[in-house]
Design an enzyme around this catalytic site. Structure first.
Site, PDB file in Angstrom:
ATOM      1  N   HIS A 126       0.813  -1.220   0.000  1.00  0.00           N
ATOM      2  CA  HIS A 126       0.000   0.000   0.000  1.00  0.00           C
ATOM      3  C   HIS A 126       0.848   1.273   0.000  1.00  0.00           C
ATOM      4  CE1 HIS A 126       0.404  -0.287   4.506  1.00  0.00           C
ATOM      5  NE2 HIS A 126       0.351   1.019   4.423  1.00  0.00           N
ATOM      6  N   ASP A 157       0.301  -7.648   1.450  1.00  0.00           N
ATOM      7  CA  ASP A 157       0.669  -6.240   1.621  1.00  0.00           C
ATOM      8  C   ASP A 157       2.185  -6.068   1.632  1.00  0.00           C
ATOM      9  OD1 ASP A 157       0.211  -3.536   1.791  1.00  0.00           O
ATOM     10  OD2 ASP A 157       0.008  -3.502   3.966  1.00  0.00           O
ATOM     11  N   GLY A 228       3.133   6.551   8.233  1.00  0.00           N
ATOM     12  CA  GLY A 228       4.499   6.790   7.765  1.00  0.00           C
ATOM     13  C   GLY A 228       5.432   5.674   8.195  1.00  0.00           C
ATOM     14  N   ASN A 229       5.028   4.908   9.217  1.00  0.00           N
ATOM     15  CA  ASN A 229       5.808   3.746   9.629  1.00  0.00           C
ATOM     16  C   ASN A 229       5.612   2.565   8.669  1.00  0.00           C
ATOM     17  OD1 ASN A 229       5.636   4.707  12.929  1.00  0.00           O
ATOM     18  ND2 ASN A 229       7.514   3.756  12.160  1.00  0.00           N
ATOM     19  N   SER A 230       4.601   2.642   7.819  1.00  0.00           N
ATOM     20  CA  SER A 230       4.324   1.551   6.887  1.00  0.00           C
ATOM     21  C   SER A 230       5.565   1.177   6.093  1.00  0.00           C
ATOM     22  CB  SER A 230       3.227   1.949   5.906  1.00  0.00           C
ATOM     23  OG  SER A 230       1.974   1.943   6.519  1.00  0.00           O
ATOM     24  N   GLY A 286      -7.433 -25.015   0.683  1.00  0.00           N
ATOM     25  CA  GLY A 286      -8.763 -25.375   0.210  1.00  0.00           C
ATOM     26  C   GLY A 286      -9.776 -25.678   1.293  1.00  0.00           C
TER      27      GLY A 286
END
Length: 487
Positions: A126, A157, A228-230, A286
């Site tokens: 992201h 992500d 901002g730590n992402s 599954g």
């Protein structure tokens, strides 16, 4: 930084806790304190010095674009066109209209971690998703570099980007399986525009499920994490990477809450996949289900008394047709208890193990059926229902997940082939109105028997248009026109 906001009592950080001498010996020793100076309980300066140079600032820019959007006409009911749109009104679905709008230029920021000296950097999907320009700024000398995306995956992500540089300060990657609840960690990143920031906390939990639709086997920490730590680093007291910070769970949207990081066991596998294939190779077991304790509690609320023979493991509520579990004979009502010798007590642990596998890998599972233990070997499959490598292909622009129709669907709909749309994530297919459950049979006059058939026809669409014919779940036949470029 992704965040999940929910009412909860604000946590009070206990930053100064007296540690025993034994626990201090496990971390980098602090210099001898001067007489009369209070001793620090654990020295985190070494971890900060080792990790800070490897964490970078990432700026992403999305340029202004012309997009086609739907809107509703509030006067449709009053001034509807009796000629069914002949004079321009009544087009669209239920009064919906389409028009072109100019989106503004947008800029966002996040963090990344250098994992090799030759310029590979791991971050969150992201952080880079939709970016037309990526700029990486190094911590040590503030040099700026343009970056390109090597691979990215929305479900995990995670993303891998590359800059043209050498001799970079790469971080050491540790095994997140060795992390223990209660050990000290640092979150390193660029929160709220404050570059090169370090916060401290402990590991609060492991294999945490967040019900976000993606990987749910997360490391939970009370180290302060903000927007901002992402994509930044979660490191141990030796400055080694144990996770990539991804989201925040908070009452306010700020750091009064818990942060969550993607463990390195998943990160390392994603990096390898991005380098080798350009796409994350997602293995599917599954099954659908929940923790045994959760299922038992729900049954008790209904007034049902149940005894599965255990309160740990995964209750299988559904076995996906033609999936790995179905092929191995697992059934609804079975309780999965271990994979490859590792106990599975909760769903987050199951996802954490499977996330490290690839389609085609074999796993040995133990499960209970009528309280009796059984063993089976499963061959994991991809989202298309086979064991092939998933290519990072142009078909991604369609924004859908598909799989070949099952034998029961063939009999029910009286067809011999087709691709079922399992999910519409948001792409050209969504723009065209293709719904979940639609079975694609023909695209540009080519029969669709496999994912490779769809891949090939997208690559060969020289006029950038797909004419799709198929069957709705009701059995009604229909079609769509999909434009691969913006109109």
């Amino acid at each position: 930084m992704k965040k999940i906001v929910k009412s909860m009592m604000p946590a009070v950080y206990l930053m100064f806790i007296a540690f025993s001498a034994a626990s201090c010996n496990k971390t980098q020793a602090a210099p001898a304190a001067a007489v009369g100076t209070p001793a620090q309980p654990v020295d985190l300066t070494y971890a900060a010095e080792k990790s800070l140079p490897a964490v970078v600032y990432i700026k992403s820019v999305t340029n202004s674009k012309v997009q086609t959007v739907e809107y509703s006409d509030p006067f449709e009911d009053f001034f509807s066109d009796p000629f069914g749109g002949f004079f321009g009104r009544g087009q669209g679905n239920n009064g919906g209209r389409k028009r072109q709008v100019q989106t503004p230029k947008r800029a966002a920021a996040g963090s990344g971690v250098i994992i090799s000296a030759d310029g590979y950097i791991v971050t969150n999907n992201h952080v880079v998703d939709g970016a037309d320009e990526l700029t990486v700024t190094l911590n040590e000398n503030s040099k700026e570099y343009s970056a390109r995306i090597i691979g990215a995956d929305k479900t995990t992500d995670l993303a891998l980007i590359k800059i043209d540089a050498k001799n970079l300060p790469a971080i050491v990657i540790a095994n997140s399986d060795d992390v223990k609840v209660g050990e000290w960690v640092l979150a390193v990143g660029n929160p709220l525009g404050l570059n090169n920031t370090v916060t401290a906390g402990i590991v609060s939990a492991k294999a945490r499920s967040m019900n976000t639709g993606g990987i749910t086997s997360m490391i939970q920490t009370d180290a302060a994490i903000n927007q901002g730590n992402s994509g930044g680093a979660l490191v141990n007291t030796r400055g080694e990477l144990i996770g990539i910070n991804a989201m925040l769970y908070s009452q306010t949207g700020s750091n009064i809450g818990y942060g969550f990081a993607i463990p390195t066991t998943i990160v390392k596998k994603a990096i390898d996949d991005f380098k080798k294939y350009g796409a994350y190779q997602r293995a599917m077991i599954g099954i659908k289900g929940s923790d045994v304790s959760t299922w038992v509690d729900s049954e008790k609320e209904k007034g049902n008394e149940v005894d599965l023979g255990t309160m740990e493991g995964i209750y299988i509520a559904e076995v996906v047709e033609d999936g790995a579990a179905a092929d191995a004979g697992l059934q609804k009502g079975d309780v999965l208890t271990s994979i490859d010798g590792k106990k599975v007590k909760q769903f987050g642990e199951l996802q954490g193990i499977i996330a490290q596998k690839r389609p085609g890998d074999k796993v040995t599972v133990k499960y209970l059926r009528n309280k009796k233990e059984k063993t089976a070997t499963l061959t994991l499959k991809n989202e298309q229902g086979n064991t092939k490598v998933v290519k990072n292909a142009d078909v991604d622009v369609l924004g859908i997940d598909v799989r070949p129709v099952t034998e029961s669907q063939k009999k029910q709909l009286e067809i011999s082939y087709g691709l079922e749309v399992l999910k519409v994530n948001g792409g050209k297919m969504k723009d065209a109105g293709v719904p979940k459950g639609f079975i694609i049979q023909v695209v540009n006059d080519q029969p669709m028997r496999s994912f490779d058939d769809l891949q090939e026809v997208v690559e060969d669409a020289k006029d950038q248009m797909l004419v799709i014919k198929g069957i709705f779940p009701t059995g009604k036949r229909g079609g769509f026109v999909v434009y691969l470029q913006n109109e």
